[in-house]
Design a protein around this motif. Sequence first.
Motif, PDB file in Angstrom:
ATOM      1  N   SER A   7       1.186  -1.325  -0.157  1.00 48.69           N
ATOM      2  CA  SER A   7      -0.252   0.042  -0.059  1.00 48.69           C
ATOM      3  C   SER A   7       0.764   1.450  -0.142  1.00 48.69           C
ATOM      4  O   SER A   7       0.334   2.056  -0.498  1.00 48.69           O
ATOM      5  N   SER A 103      -5.625   8.156   7.008  1.00 48.51           N
ATOM      6  CA  SER A 103      -4.042   8.041   7.119  1.00 48.51           C
ATOM      7  C   SER A 103      -3.902   7.869   5.458  1.00 48.51           C
ATOM      8  O   SER A 103      -4.635   8.232   4.515  1.00 48.51           O
ATOM      9  N   ASP A 105      -1.822   6.040   3.711  1.00 48.90           N
ATOM     10  CA  ASP A 105      -1.485   4.454   2.594  1.00 48.90           C
ATOM     11  C   ASP A 105      -2.539   4.771   1.358  1.00 48.90           C
ATOM     12  O   ASP A 105      -2.281   4.321   0.477  1.00 48.90           O
ATOM     13  N   LYS A 106      -3.908   5.088   1.390  1.00 49.86           N
ATOM     14  CA  LYS A 106      -4.762   4.195   0.414  1.00 49.86           C
ATOM     15  C   LYS A 106      -5.344   5.873  -0.639  1.00 49.86           C
ATOM     16  O   LYS A 106      -6.448   6.338  -1.444  1.00 49.86           O
TER      17      LYS A 106
END
Length: 401
Positions: A7, A103, A105-106
């Motif tokens: 990711s 976050s 990450d995505k």
Amino acid sequence: MAELTQSFRLKEIEPRSTVSMGGTLALALPDWASMDVVLCSNTPFALWQVGDQPLLYHWLDYAVNCNIEQVVVYASDRPDVVRRYLQEAKLWPIDWELKAVPSVDKAPVDAFVCHLPEEVHPDTLPTDGWELLDYWFSLQSQWLNRSMGGERACTWMLGRFCKIHPSSVIHPPVWLGDNVQIGPGCEIGPYACLGSRVFIEGPSTVAHARVEHNTYLAGNTELKHAYLAGGRLLNLKHRGAVQMLDAVVAGSLVQSRKQVALWERGLALMLGAVGYILGLFSQKKTRHKWMSWDGKSYTERVGAALLVRRASWLFQVVLGKMNLVGVLPRSESAWSSLSPEWQSVLKEAPCGVFSYADLQGVHYAEDPREAVHAVYQAVQPKTAMAKMVLASLWSLLYAKD
């Protein structure tokens, strides 16, 4: 070093020749605050200085060179600080938008700002505080190599109004900020970055190191594989940290605290004299001497009222070395128990004889409850907090545990 998770795998950006006018570049800033336990910076990693400017600003350079008109930044680590840096980035003719997310990450981004634009993407990431510093220094080396290569190659970069003694030697690659002064017999470089208003007394050696702004380094000193900011030294090779070097070795060229007002000194002198006299007749004369996390010495009379217990602190106010009202000084153990975020807040907060924590009946920094009150005091307007504490000063003088 840990391998990149799927990711977090870095994405390639379109080649410069294929980026169209009016395009958008989406960037994500890595949240590495939990790893930052050595440097304990008050900014996210993407805002750490790499060469002459923060890492994020290098990406703004890239965006302008690619004719990109808007940059969208995704941040989960201290987005308010990121916003301030973007607001101050007025040299780049580009629109920006900041999106605070839980976050990154995505997040739908083109690249993660953990490396320099157009450099080889890292296959591994740091896993602890020292590896994070190693990684940061590797970016410094990449920037120096890139800046001094190519068609416009140079041996080293020099800021304005620098003074270098003729007997000193520069080993490229090296970057010097503005108003740097290098004394006789010094050897600077390779891979040395000196911030603005740095003074290196000769003869000294600085290599594979970064010296932050407004710092001096005394003569006959070797600084290699290290980070120096004022009197704070981080040795990357030996994994050692010294929070406050002796002033004869290194230190800051600016005053980090405002001068203590004359009325504070006068009041502290009167209270200190009373406290000292009362201490002579006190039944509890046990003295406790200890060192704070930044290397300062403190003495207290255990079990006595605050006026007696902290009488020696009041004389530090008279000398201008301490405030009458501020956060309580902390021992090394009390400091290390704090989170990196709280350390970054309290690091810049002036210490005082009396604090907001005292108003709450907490008189020791080792008390777990004290840290909450200290952080609250540090982020409030200093004048308002001082008035609040001083309004209850007479009751505090006789407070006990």
